[in-house]
Motif scaffolding. Structure first.
Motif, PDB file in Angstrom:
ATOM      1  N   ARG A 107       0.267  -1.130   0.278  1.00 56.30           N
ATOM      2  CA  ARG A 107       0.193   0.210  -0.240  1.00 56.30           C
ATOM      3  C   ARG A 107       1.112   1.167  -0.104  1.00 56.30           C
ATOM      4  O   ARG A 107       0.832   2.252  -0.232  1.00 56.30           O
ATOM      5  CB  ARG A 107      -0.651  -0.141   1.206  1.00 56.30           C
ATOM      6  CG  ARG A 107      -2.056   1.412   1.053  1.00 56.30           C
ATOM      7  CD  ARG A 107      -2.865   1.282   2.713  1.00 56.30           C
ATOM      8  NE  ARG A 107      -3.719   1.853   2.495  1.00 56.30           N
ATOM      9  CZ  ARG A 107      -4.258   2.400   3.729  1.00 56.30           C
ATOM     10  NH1 ARG A 107      -4.239   1.575   3.914  1.00 56.30           N
ATOM     11  NH2 ARG A 107      -5.455   3.723   3.691  1.00 56.30           N
ATOM     12  N   SER A 108       2.632   1.314   0.544  1.00 56.81           N
ATOM     13  CA  SER A 108       3.014   2.184   0.747  1.00 56.81           C
ATOM     14  C   SER A 108       3.497   2.903  -0.419  1.00 56.81           C
ATOM     15  O   SER A 108       3.953   4.393  -0.582  1.00 56.81           O
ATOM     16  CB  SER A 108       3.690   1.840   1.775  1.00 56.81           C
ATOM     17  OG  SER A 108       4.882   1.682   1.097  1.00 56.81           O
ATOM     18  N   LYS A 109       3.204   2.203  -1.545  1.00 53.30           N
ATOM     19  CA  LYS A 109       3.793   1.964  -2.991  1.00 53.30           C
ATOM     20  C   LYS A 109       2.731   2.895  -3.440  1.00 53.30           C
ATOM     21  O   LYS A 109       3.214   3.639  -4.793  1.00 53.30           O
ATOM     22  CB  LYS A 109       4.395   0.942  -3.488  1.00 53.30           C
ATOM     23  CG  LYS A 109       5.136   0.397  -2.996  1.00 53.30           C
ATOM     24  CD  LYS A 109       5.483  -1.028  -3.891  1.00 53.30           C
ATOM     25  CE  LYS A 109       6.343  -1.661  -3.329  1.00 53.30           C
ATOM     26  NZ  LYS A 109       6.868  -3.222  -4.123  1.00 53.30           N
ATOM     27  N   ILE A 110       1.522   3.210  -3.269  1.00 52.43           N
ATOM     28  CA  ILE A 110       0.923   3.822  -4.063  1.00 52.43           C
ATOM     29  C   ILE A 110       0.290   5.161  -3.209  1.00 52.43           C
ATOM     30  O   ILE A 110      -0.542   5.811  -4.354  1.00 52.43           O
ATOM     31  CB  ILE A 110      -0.465   2.734  -4.448  1.00 52.43           C
ATOM     32  CG1 ILE A 110      -1.777   2.475  -2.322  1.00 52.43           C
ATOM     33  CG2 ILE A 110      -0.338   1.776  -5.480  1.00 52.43           C
ATOM     34  CD1 ILE A 110      -2.551   2.018  -3.276  1.00 52.43           C
ATOM     35  N   GLU A 111       1.100   5.592  -2.225  1.00 52.29           N
ATOM     36  CA  GLU A 111      -0.227   6.433  -1.376  1.00 52.29           C
ATOM     37  C   GLU A 111       1.314   7.527  -1.443  1.00 52.29           C
ATOM     38  O   GLU A 111       1.887   7.723  -1.334  1.00 52.29           O
ATOM     39  CB  GLU A 111       0.196   6.554   0.233  1.00 52.29           C
ATOM     40  CG  GLU A 111      -1.277   4.754   0.849  1.00 52.29           C
ATOM     41  CD  GLU A 111      -2.827   4.936   0.064  1.00 52.29           C
ATOM     42  OE1 GLU A 111      -3.068   6.382  -0.255  1.00 52.29           O
ATOM     43  OE2 GLU A 111      -3.914   4.403   0.078  1.00 52.29           O
ATOM     44  N   PRO A 112       0.446   8.791  -1.227  1.00 52.86           N
ATOM     45  CA  PRO A 112       1.521   9.614  -0.937  1.00 52.86           C
ATOM     46  C   PRO A 112       2.268   9.554   0.505  1.00 52.86           C
ATOM     47  O   PRO A 112       1.830   9.509   1.346  1.00 52.86           O
ATOM     48  CB  PRO A 112       0.879  10.873  -0.801  1.00 52.86           C
ATOM     49  CG  PRO A 112      -1.351  10.835  -0.950  1.00 52.86           C
ATOM     50  CD  PRO A 112      -0.384   9.242  -1.214  1.00 52.86           C
TER      51      PRO A 112
END
Length: 367
Positions: A107-112
């Protein structure tokens, strides 16, 4: 045999819920006495339900108080206690939600940036990680629903491989059958879809995690004007209707929310697509295959382990690559019947009866 299941919300919509309901029905045929410890459920006269109170103030309190109150339950009269939730009082834990630590990593790869920071300090995620560690360390037997999940548990938590059993989700091969597709024209007429059109189907709750954004983008570059997409599941429909309008595809997409008659939509469709960012094992993928639909998903879906590239469908390495997804859709639509036949044959290897037998073996091993 007297068996207790732990499931915070027991219903008949959602992949995990349908799977549990089917599994319980199979166990009842073996004369097992079934009890379910839950906070909310749909009544079933053949199952004994026990109310587990929780505080209804935010996800953290719900998770914490459910586990806290489960700890107070006296399970001594049960032969085996099986949990489908993140709890710490069970004999067997089915890791149906996979590894939360892996989901946060993806998820951290798609969040600002600000969101990535909040993920690290969010009390809910910190609690889940602490709870997950305790579950994997203390539960006698762990069931993973894919080799992907088993490897994640081993790699992130150092659990012994011998402690983890992989049991692929079973499917009701009678209810989900190619025979249903004889009604395809009827359902097309019911939803005002052209009889010669090709229907893409998405089934999943949590649209962002399951990759609806990528699917909508792929739809914009498909050349065939007679392609329509049906989206089934729970998500922010208003947000995605707005996205469809911005992409100029609002006339080609139907958002139908949660449906109990899910088998009718597999019957209606030509191709099943789930470009998920993370899914331990998508039940919908196996249900679609059982109905005779080719499937396109990602390597981050445990069910992709059942798919041989170009045979039952395709598995994407990158869940965000809408160009590759569009290419795979075009390839699959040219070979629907052959790939659909292979998909059905593969699904027939994983009937719910097989999953039940494997579950029973785990129970016997515990006993």
């Amino acid at each position: 045999m007297k068996i207790a299941f732990i499931k915070r919300n027991f219903s008949y919509h959602g992949g995990a819920e349908r799977y549990l309901a089917t599994l319980i029905n199979s166990l009842k045929k073996k004369k097992c006495e079934i009890h379910i410890y839950s906070n909310k459920w749909i009544k079933n006269e053949e199952i004994v339900f026990h109310k587990v109170p929780i505080l209804q103030f935010g996800s953290l309190l719900k998770a914490y108080t459910f586990n806290h109150n489960i700890k107070k339950v006296n399970f001594k009269d049960f032969d085996c206690v099986i949990s489908f939730e993140r709890t710490t009082s069970q004999h067997i834990y089915r890791a149906g939600e996979g590894c939360h630590i892996r989901w946060l990593e993806l998820r951290s790869k798609i969040e600002p940036m600000f969101k990535r920071i909040s993920l690290k300090i969010n009390p809910l995620h910190r609690y889940y990680l602490k709870l997950e560690k305790e579950i994997f360390e203390k539960t006698p037997i762990i069931i993973a629903n894919s080799s992907m999940v088993k490897n994640e548990i081993i790699n992130y938590y150092g659990v012994s491989p011998e402690k983890i059993t992989v049991i692929y989700n079973g499917v009701d091969v009678e209810n989900f059958s190619p025979k249903n597709r004889k009604k395809q024209d009827y359902f097309k007429q019911k939803f005002n879809l052209p009889l010669k059109s090709r229907i893409l189907l998405f089934v999943g709750s949590g649209f962002k995690r399951k990759g609806v954004d990528t699917l909508l983008k792929a739809l914009t570059i498909l050349k065939d004007q007679e392609i329509f997409l049906i989206v089934i599941g729970k998500g922010d429909i208003k947000q995605y209707l707005k996205m469809c309008k911005n992409l100029d595809i609002e006339k080609k997409v139907l958002f139908l929310g949660i449906r109990k008659d899910i088998e009718n939509f597999y019957a209606l469709a030509d191709l099943f697509i789930l470009p998920t960012i993370y899914d331990p094992f998508s039940n919908a993928t196996l249900e679609a295959m059982a109905t005779g639909l080719p499937v396109i998903t990602t390597k981050n879906n445990g069910a992709s382990e059942l798919i041989e590239e170009g045979k039952e469908g395709f598995s994407l390495e990158d869940p965000f690559n809408h160009l590759e997804l569009a290419d795979k859709i075009n390839l699959a639509l040219k070979d629907i019947e052959r790939m659909g036949d292979f998909a059905r044959k593969k699904a027939e290897q994983f009937p719910i009866e097989r999953a039940t037998e494997e579950f029973m073996e785990c129970i016997k091993r515990f006993l």
